[in-house]
Design a protein around this motif. Structure first.
Motif, PDB file in Angstrom:
ATOM      1  N   LEU A 154       0.833  -1.205   0.000  1.00 36.86           N
ATOM      2  CA  LEU A 154       0.000   0.000   0.000  1.00 36.86           C
ATOM      3  C   LEU A 154       0.869   1.256   0.000  1.00 36.86           C
ATOM      4  N   PHE A 155       1.888   1.277   0.852  1.00 34.77           N
ATOM      5  CA  PHE A 155       2.793   2.430   0.909  1.00 34.77           C
ATOM      6  C   PHE A 155       3.554   2.600  -0.402  1.00 34.77           C
ATOM      7  N   MET A 156       3.982   1.495  -0.975  1.00 35.56           N
ATOM      8  CA  MET A 156       4.762   1.564  -2.213  1.00 35.56           C
ATOM      9  C   MET A 156       3.954   2.209  -3.333  1.00 35.56           C
ATOM     10  N   VAL A 157       2.716   1.768  -3.498  1.00 36.07           N
ATOM     11  CA  VAL A 157       1.860   2.312  -4.564  1.00 36.07           C
ATOM     12  C   VAL A 157       1.550   3.777  -4.303  1.00 36.07           C
ATOM     13  N   TRP A 158       1.190   4.095  -3.068  1.00 40.83           N
ATOM     14  CA  TRP A 158       0.825   5.477  -2.728  1.00 40.83           C
ATOM     15  C   TRP A 158       2.009   6.425  -2.906  1.00 40.83           C
ATOM     16  N   ASP A 159       3.172   6.031  -2.421  1.00 40.64           N
ATOM     17  CA  ASP A 159       4.349   6.891  -2.518  1.00 40.64           C
ATOM     18  C   ASP A 159       4.766   7.086  -3.975  1.00 40.64           C
ATOM     19  N   PHE A 160       4.652   6.033  -4.785  1.00 35.46           N
ATOM     20  CA  PHE A 160       5.004   6.156  -6.201  1.00 35.46           C
ATOM     21  C   PHE A 160       4.058   7.123  -6.914  1.00 35.46           C
ATOM     22  N   CYS A 161       2.762   6.982  -6.668  1.00 36.98           N
ATOM     23  CA  CYS A 161       1.784   7.838  -7.350  1.00 36.98           C
ATOM     24  C   CYS A 161       1.958   9.304  -6.970  1.00 36.98           C
ATOM     25  N   LEU A 162       2.284   9.570  -5.706  1.00 37.70           N
ATOM     26  CA  LEU A 162       2.459  10.959  -5.296  1.00 37.70           C
ATOM     27  C   LEU A 162       3.798  11.519  -5.758  1.00 37.70           C
ATOM     28  N   SER A 163       4.830  10.685  -5.778  1.00 39.87           N
ATOM     29  CA  SER A 163       6.153  11.171  -6.185  1.00 39.87           C
ATOM     30  C   SER A 163       6.202  11.491  -7.673  1.00 39.87           C
ATOM     31  N   PHE A 164       5.532  10.676  -8.487  1.00 43.47           N
ATOM     32  CA  PHE A 164       5.587  10.853  -9.940  1.00 43.47           C
ATOM     33  C   PHE A 164       4.221  11.248 -10.502  1.00 43.47           C
ATOM     34  N   GLY A 165       3.465  12.006  -9.696  1.00 41.23           N
ATOM     35  CA  GLY A 165       2.134  12.407 -10.125  1.00 41.23           C
ATOM     36  C   GLY A 165       2.141  13.216 -11.407  1.00 41.23           C
ATOM     37  N   ARG A 166       3.118  14.114 -11.568  1.00 43.88           N
ATOM     38  CA  ARG A 166       3.178  14.944 -12.777  1.00 43.88           C
ATOM     39  C   ARG A 166       3.499  14.108 -14.004  1.00 43.88           C
ATOM     40  N   VAL A 167       4.348  13.110 -13.844  1.00 44.71           N
ATOM     41  CA  VAL A 167       4.673  12.237 -14.976  1.00 44.71           C
ATOM     42  C   VAL A 167       3.465  11.386 -15.345  1.00 44.71           C
ATOM     43  N   LEU A 168       2.729  10.939 -14.329  1.00 46.92           N
ATOM     44  CA  LEU A 168       1.560  10.089 -14.559  1.00 46.92           C
ATOM     45  C   LEU A 168       0.314  10.889 -14.917  1.00 46.92           C
ATOM     46  N   ASN A 169       0.381  12.225 -14.752  1.00 47.32           N
ATOM     47  CA  ASN A 169      -0.819  13.068 -14.899  1.00 47.32           C
ATOM     48  C   ASN A 169      -1.906  12.607 -13.925  1.00 47.32           C
ATOM     49  N   LEU A 170      -1.486  12.431 -12.673  1.00 51.83           N
ATOM     50  CA  LEU A 170      -2.377  11.927 -11.631  1.00 51.83           C
ATOM     51  C   LEU A 170      -2.263  12.848 -10.422  1.00 51.83           C
ATOM     52  N   SER A 171      -3.341  13.534 -10.085  1.00 53.43           N
ATOM     53  CA  SER A 171      -3.307  14.485  -8.975  1.00 53.43           C
ATOM     54  C   SER A 171      -3.229  13.745  -7.638  1.00 53.43           C
ATOM     55  N   PRO A 172      -2.709  14.404  -6.590  1.00 54.11           N
ATOM     56  CA  PRO A 172      -2.474  13.726  -5.305  1.00 54.11           C
ATOM     57  C   PRO A 172      -3.766  13.270  -4.628  1.00 54.11           C
ATOM     58  N   PHE A 173      -3.600  12.271  -3.782  1.00 53.98           N
ATOM     59  CA  PHE A 173      -4.684  11.761  -2.942  1.00 53.98           C
ATOM     60  C   PHE A 173      -4.060  11.248  -1.653  1.00 53.98           C
ATOM     61  N   SER A 174      -4.864  11.107  -0.631  1.00 55.25           N
ATOM     62  CA  SER A 174      -4.336  10.711   0.676  1.00 55.25           C
ATOM     63  C   SER A 174      -4.179   9.198   0.765  1.00 55.25           C
ATOM     64  N   LEU A 175      -3.382   8.782   1.736  1.00 54.93           N
ATOM     65  CA  LEU A 175      -3.199   7.347   1.974  1.00 54.93           C
ATOM     66  C   LEU A 175      -4.514   6.701   2.396  1.00 54.93           C
ATOM     67  N   ALA A 176      -5.286   7.413   3.205  1.00 56.66           N
ATOM     68  CA  ALA A 176      -6.577   6.873   3.648  1.00 56.66           C
ATOM     69  C   ALA A 176      -7.524   6.670   2.467  1.00 56.66           C
ATOM     70  N   ASP A 177      -7.494   7.596   1.503  1.00 53.72           N
ATOM     71  CA  ASP A 177      -8.355   7.446   0.325  1.00 53.72           C
ATOM     72  C   ASP A 177      -7.976   6.199  -0.469  1.00 53.72           C
ATOM     73  N   LEU A 178      -6.678   5.969  -0.640  1.00 56.63           N
ATOM     74  CA  LEU A 178      -6.243   4.779  -1.377  1.00 56.63           C
ATOM     75  C   LEU A 178      -6.632   3.508  -0.629  1.00 56.63           C
ATOM     76  N   GLU A 179      -6.455   3.507   0.681  1.00 57.79           N
ATOM     77  CA  GLU A 179      -6.802   2.331   1.475  1.00 57.79           C
ATOM     78  C   GLU A 179      -8.300   2.039   1.388  1.00 57.79           C
ATOM     79  N   ASN A 180      -9.117   3.079   1.503  1.00 61.22           N
ATOM     80  CA  ASN A 180     -10.565   2.886   1.420  1.00 61.22           C
ATOM     81  C   ASN A 180     -11.001   2.463   0.022  1.00 61.22           C
ATOM     82  N   ALA A 181     -10.332   2.998  -0.995  1.00 63.60           N
ATOM     83  CA  ALA A 181     -10.681   2.628  -2.369  1.00 63.60           C
ATOM     84  C   ALA A 181     -10.339   1.170  -2.645  1.00 63.60           C
ATOM     85  N   ILE A 182      -9.213   0.709  -2.122  1.00 65.97           N
ATOM     86  CA  ILE A 182      -8.809  -0.689  -2.321  1.00 65.97           C
ATOM     87  C   ILE A 182      -9.808  -1.635  -1.655  1.00 65.97           C
TER      88      ILE A 182
END
Length: 617
Positions: A288-316
């Motif tokens: 969970l941490f690996m996916v979240w940290d990657f998405c936030l670190s490379f958000g501009r490359v992925l064209n993916l705006s930030p989200f919280s760890l809790a949001d990712l956990e609840n979405a999963i």
């Protein structure tokens, strides 16, 4: 058995009443069995420390396994002692009170001078040197004669004769001092005095009873006999006292945390318990941490705006497909397609139209990726995904799929290019920081010189005023430079290429702090368990429980001291936010029933309203 800190060490006995189907853990080189994995890890880490000593050779600073190998080699070397010398050497060892090196030298000198039956050496035969074996020692009228057997190349006796002692040629002792030292340690059960093993004594006919009268410095002394302060016996006593003093010498800290005695921990406060209320399985929190940290670190490359760890956990954990998971998968799929790697080739072979990944089509791309991975654990879910039941997949499997996607995404060219760019920026900022630090020191030294020189030519009143103005100017400059240095450190931290733990405790648990998440996380040594601290009080209790006599906890304490203000501020901010939310919810509940208030949104469902603001349409 190797010595632990030069003291005997006993292995653990096998657990009783083991269930044949129970999973256990066994150490390969000791065959010890553990039912608890933590006990197994702690024991294994102890064996890996360089605190073990080979009992036979005396080599120290070894791991347990290295000490075992050393003992094996030493035993093999001790067996090189010729059989004919075993009995006389064991007789000289039995009940000797000499120190090890003195005893070795004594035996070596005796072997070099004396001759024993069965000894192989050289002698003169018809004016030439030849190899022979002493078969029998003859003595008549105080003169020793030797019956020898002349040896062939294959060590067989081809002829016998009687020769004088003068005809014997002793080139060197039959064994080396090192072999004798190893043999003495291997053949004895104790020292001071040396006592050989009972089975060896019986085999070679050596008495196991202490002799009544002993030579000076050898054997046991009679009760009441005056001790000699000089000579070998006195030296042995002094050596024993020195060894005892050395054994109780103070320990130089820090040492390995597992070697710190439990009594030393009594002065420390109890470590606070961890919170473990994760919605995902604890063994999947790392993914969970690996996916979240990657998405936030490379958000501009992925064209993916930030989200919280809790949001990712609840979405999963949500039982239906949701926009956040679709956006994450879609962003990574677009990156893999753009890189034109293996995934792009798979899509081309299937003649898949490279269209926009949407809430309807994203499962098709996911199935193609699962087929490409060729991992049974993941590919077994292809049918479930195709039927539209992605939400029925286990949470840990969902995270493993995302982990595989992230692993592939990290190898793509855009990510590697971004990493290279960040590395260059970090180097430039570090160089700027070093240069500013150097200039600040030079200016500080020059200001000190100016103040000192100017003070000599002014009166007391102007002198005090000038000093005050100079101090104010220098203080303002110092504050400005300090703020600049802090800004550089912040920028360097933002460009961190990967997250790493801030330290480990005595049990090798890793401590993580993410600047985007207001908690201090703890990962077990085997990465199967996770927990966290969420309040400043817990952080203070943790720091006061760390034992700086251990290497790992000392390093962890230093890092926590360094980051204390930053971590405590984040923890307090998160605690205040949670408190304010609770107070607001209570205020809504207390409102009059005559006022129809709009129902408040459930925070755990906030991920359903996620909007990707950086999406490239």
């Amino acid at each position: 058995m190797p010595l632990f800190k030069r003291k005997p060490f006993s292995l653990l006995e096998a657990p009783k009443d083991l269930d044949p189907k129970e999973q256990v853990f066994q150490i390969r080189f000791t065959k010890e069995i553990f039912q608890d994995y933590k006990d197994y890890i702690n024991r294994l880490n102890l064996y890996r420390q360089r605190v073990w000593t080979c009992k036979i050779s005396g080599k120290s600073n070894l791991t347990f396994e290295e000490a075992l190998v050393s003992e094996h080699h030493a035993v093999a070397k001790a067996q090189k002692l010729p059989t004919e010398l075993m009995a006389p050497v064991l007789r000289m060892i039995q009940y000797s009170t000499l120190g090890l090196y003195e005893l070795v030298n004594k035996i070596y000198d005796v072997l070099q001078e004396d001759v024993f039956e069965g000894l192989e050496l050289y002698a003169k035969q018809d004016g030439l040197e030849a190899s022979c074996r002493i078969l029998k020692i003859l003595e008549s009228d105080g003169t020793k004669m030797y019956e020898v057997g002349w040896l062939h190349r294959d060590k067989t006796v081809i002829n016998m004769s009687v020769i004088k002692a003068a005809d014997l040629i002793r080139r060197r002792a039959p064994v080396s001092r090192n072999t004798l030292k190893i043999f003495i340690r291997d053949a004895t059960s104790q020292n001071a005095p040396w006592i050989i093993h009972e089975n060896l004594a019986k085999r070679y006919g050596i008495s196991i009873e202490p002799p009544n009268d002993m030579m000076l410095g050898e054997g046991l002394q009679k009760k009441g006999r005056k001790r000699h302060e000089d000579g070998p016996a006195g030296d042995a006593i002094k050596k024993l006292k020195n060894d005892e003093e050395h054994a109780y010498a103070p320990i130089k800290y820090p040492i390995d945390d597992l070697l710190v005695r439990p009594a030393d921990d009594l002065v420390f406060s109890k470590r606070p318990p961890l919170s473990t209320d994760f919605r995902v399985p604890r063994y999947s929190v790392g993914d969970l941490f690996m996916v979240w940290d990657f998405c936030l670190s490379f958000g501009r490359v992925l064209n993916l705006s930030p989200f919280s760890l809790a949001d990712l956990e609840n979405a999963i954990c949500h039982k239906e497909s949701n926009v956040l998971l679709v956006e994450i998968h879609g962003a990574i799929f677009h990156l893999l397609i753009k890189d034109e790697g293996d995934y792009f080739t798979v899509l081309q072979n299937k003649k898949r139209k490279l269209k926009q990944v949407t809430l309807v089509t994203w499962t098709e791309y996911l199935c193609d990726f699962l087929e490409m991975t060729k991992m049974d654990e993941l590919s077994n879910n292809i049918a479930t995904v195709r039927k539209g039941y992605y939400s029925l997949i286990d949470t840990d499997v969902k995270l493993k799929i995302l982990r595989e996607l992230v692993d592939d995404a990290i190898t793509t060219y855009p990510i590697r290019e971004k990493l290279s760019e960040w590395a260059d920026q970090r180097q430039a900022l570090a160089a700027t920081k070093r240069e500013s630090t150097r200039k600040a020191k030079e200016e500080q030294n020059s200001n000190m010189g100016e103040v000192k020189g100017g003070n000599e030519s002014v009166d007391d009143q102007s002198k005090g005023k000038e000093e005050k103005d100079t101090c104010n100017i220098s203080r303002s400059k110092t504050e400005g430079k300090r703020n600049g240095a802090q800004h550089l450190e912040t920028e360097i931290e933002k460009l961190s290429i990967c997250s790493s733990p801030i330290g480990k405790d005595r049990h090798y648990n890793r401590y993580w702090f993410f600047r985007r998440e207001g908690r201090l996380f703890v990962e077990s040594a085997d990465s199967r368990e996770w927990g966290y601290y969420s309040t400043k009080e817990e952080l203070d209790a943790l720091m006061s429980s760390l034992n700086i006599k251990g290497i790992r906890e000392r390093a962890l304490k230093r890092q926590l001291d360094k980051l204390y203000i930053k971590i405590s501020n984040v923890l307090e901010k998160r605690s205040k936010e949670i408190t304010n939310k609770l107070l607001l919810e209570e205020a809504v509940l207390r409102r009059s029933t005559r006022v129809r208030a709009q129902p408040r949104d459930n925070p755990s469902m906030a991920f359903l309203k996620y909007v990707n603001k950086w999406k490239d349409n």
